[in-house]
Enzyme design. Sequence first.
Site, mmCIF file in Angstrom:
data_model
loop_
_atom_site.group_PDB
_atom_site.id
_atom_site.type_symbol
_atom_site.label_atom_id
_atom_site.label_comp_id
_atom_site.label_asym_id
_atom_site.label_seq_id
_atom_site.Cartn_x
_atom_site.Cartn_y
_atom_site.Cartn_z
ATOM 1 N N TYR A 143 5.578 -1.179 -8.261
ATOM 2 C CA TYR A 143 5.469 -2.203 -7.536
ATOM 3 C C TYR A 143 4.126 -2.359 -6.587
ATOM 4 O O TYR A 143 3.650 -1.213 -6.266
ATOM 5 C CB TYR A 143 6.671 -2.000 -6.349
ATOM 6 C CG TYR A 143 6.743 -2.712 -4.961
ATOM 7 C CD1 TYR A 143 6.376 -2.217 -3.845
ATOM 8 C CD2 TYR A 143 7.229 -3.971 -5.327
ATOM 9 C CE1 TYR A 143 6.386 -3.349 -2.709
ATOM 10 C CE2 TYR A 143 7.206 -5.022 -4.273
ATOM 11 C CZ TYR A 143 6.825 -4.571 -2.948
ATOM 12 O OH TYR A 143 6.994 -5.512 -1.981
ATOM 13 N N ASP A 238 -4.195 0.710 -7.544
ATOM 14 C CA ASP A 238 -3.341 0.379 -6.661
ATOM 15 C C ASP A 238 -3.095 2.079 -5.723
ATOM 16 O O ASP A 238 -1.915 2.564 -6.279
ATOM 17 C CB ASP A 238 -1.975 -0.312 -6.804
ATOM 18 C CG ASP A 238 -1.104 -0.559 -5.663
ATOM 19 O OD1 ASP A 238 -0.164 -1.062 -5.539
ATOM 20 O OD2 ASP A 238 -1.800 -0.339 -4.459
ATOM 21 N N LYS A 266 -0.953 1.992 4.089
ATOM 22 C CA LYS A 266 -0.052 3.096 4.604
ATOM 23 C C LYS A 266 -1.060 4.268 5.323
ATOM 24 O O LYS A 266 -1.327 3.974 6.552
ATOM 25 C CB LYS A 266 0.504 3.703 3.434
ATOM 26 C CG LYS A 266 1.497 2.821 2.981
ATOM 27 C CD LYS A 266 2.472 3.431 1.577
ATOM 28 C CE LYS A 266 3.269 2.433 0.894
ATOM 29 N NZ LYS A 266 4.372 1.942 1.571
HETATM 30 P P1 KE4 Z 1 3.085 -3.393 1.999
HETATM 31 O O1 KE4 Z 1 2.640 -5.041 1.627
HETATM 32 O O2 KE4 Z 1 4.475 -3.259 2.014
HETATM 33 O O3 KE4 Z 1 2.039 -3.114 2.800
HETATM 34 O O4 KE4 Z 1 2.410 -2.660 0.588
HETATM 35 C C1 KE4 Z 1 2.902 -2.896 -0.885
HETATM 36 C C2 KE4 Z 1 2.694 -1.941 -1.583
HETATM 37 C C3 KE4 Z 1 1.783 -2.117 -2.617
HETATM 38 N N1 KE4 Z 1 1.308 -0.953 -3.736
HETATM 39 C C4 KE4 Z 1 2.078 -0.049 -3.343
HETATM 40 C C5 KE4 Z 1 1.794 1.083 -4.370
HETATM 41 C C6 KE4 Z 1 3.132 0.193 -2.507
HETATM 42 O O5 KE4 Z 1 3.909 1.110 -2.573
HETATM 43 C C7 KE4 Z 1 3.232 -0.896 -1.704
HETATM 44 C C8 KE4 Z 1 4.698 -0.794 -0.641
HETATM 45 N N2 KE4 Z 1 5.609 0.253 -0.864
HETATM 46 C C9 KE4 Z 1 6.810 -0.048 -0.329
HETATM 47 C C10 KE4 Z 1 7.658 1.329 -0.656
HETATM 48 N N3 KE4 Z 1 8.159 1.510 -1.869
HETATM 49 C C11 KE4 Z 1 7.005 -0.335 0.947
HETATM 50 C C12 KE4 Z 1 8.348 -0.127 1.751
HETATM 51 C C13 KE4 Z 1 8.947 -1.443 1.972
HETATM 52 O O6 KE4 Z 1 8.915 -2.563 1.028
HETATM 53 O O7 KE4 Z 1 9.620 -1.692 2.757
#
Ligand code: KE4
Length: 431
Positions: A143, A238, A266
């Site tokens: 993801y 990523d 993060k």
């Molecule tokens: P955000 O747009 O949520 O800040 O980041 C997206 C993203 C991009 N790349 C990786 C590897 C990620 O893990 C994420 C977001 N991770 C999720 C947790 N599985 C965020 C939690 C959520 O969606 O509420």
Amino acid sequence: MTSRNQQFFERARKVIPGGVNSPVRAFRSVGGTPPFIVSGRGSRITDADGKSYLDYVGSWGPLILGHAHPKVVAAAQEAASRGLSFGAPTEIEVEMAELLCRLLPSLDRVRLVSSGTEATMSAIRLARGYTGRDLLIKFEGCYHGHSDSLLVKAGSGLLTFGNPSSGGVPASIAQHTLVLDYNDDEAVEQAFAQHGERIAAVIVEPVAGNMNLVAPRPEFLQSLRAQCTKYGSVLIFDEVMTGFRVGLACAQGLYGIHPDLTTLGKVIGGGMPVAAFGGRREIMGKIAPLGPVYQAGTLSGNPLAVAAGLSTLELIQAPGFFVELERKTKALCAGIEAAAARHGIAFSAQSVGGMFGLYFRSECPKNFAEVMQCDQDAFNLFFHAMLDAGHYFAPSPFEAGFMSAAHSDTDIAETVAAAEEVFRVQVTEGR
Ligand code: KE4
């Protein structure tokens, strides 16, 4: 008597879709009512009913220092006292960019944004603009945020182009995304042999954390690097989740792979909205205002958010920080694994740096198909029993867990003991 969590959840669902601002928080995968969190301190969070939990989600990774670290809070408060946002360059953004470029040799230039989604969306657009190509390779179970090109699952078979896996994504967008199996370097080589000249980029989680934790085979990452170099495609790591989570040199340093672009998030915000994309100078030179690839953001590099991130990044550079974080993460995994084994439960666990995976399967999965073989019912029982006992894990069998520097050995021993009791009850009561 309904709990305050239930009352809040009922109120929330009247005005927010599903009652949450991000779907995984709704507990749809595990069922039940999500605790509404009122505060956090160190390794613990407290919900609206006053119940305290040892937190192994840490806001999905950012809270590597634990909640409300006094130095991080002070840095944010000091920045806030001088104004929240200016929409103009500030010194602290330069300090953050200089630090990221110093910590990651693959970053010649870096641009700050406000979310991981923005970072990966921008990196893909940049790779397409730089190469003049359209095709993107991603991996099933990874993801990268919710931009259209990335909400795509594999079509039937491995080498067919993607189908939208979300409403609202036009087939005309999804068709440019090729989804392969994680850790399958043969499929990567086949895809490049067939489409190499048309592939703009490969985007990969160098340690997958969004199908639960799946560790990379070194030859898989090496194959991505070699194929992108051979065909002039952009390799995007990523590292939104792995960045400054698996080590100070991130996954690229851990595995010795030099990506062309890296996305971060993060931890670099320490709990505030800071993310970034960056890499080779000749690629970053194509981004506005220098080049034709447009990208922008009202709150990009927000000084208050960056102050929290910079303070976090300064603190994790302390000597031995990651050695200690890894030791604690391994202790948690080994403790729960041993408890499951004592009760004959099919269970495995693994960790990379400060992130970990727990699996109701006798061996750690190596790709998405093996993750899907995990016993989801057993996970849901474990999740709720541990939550009731005051140990807060990710509310889905498809998420990684996160350790913080604030977790003590006593905290970890308490969690392992709680897991032992949960396993004992499950076995003796056959639940
Ligand atoms: P955000 O747009 O949520 O800040 O980041 C997206 C993203 C991009 N790349 C990786 C590897 C990620 O893990 C994420 C977001 N991770 C999720 C947790 N599985 C965020 C939690 C959520 O969606 O509420």
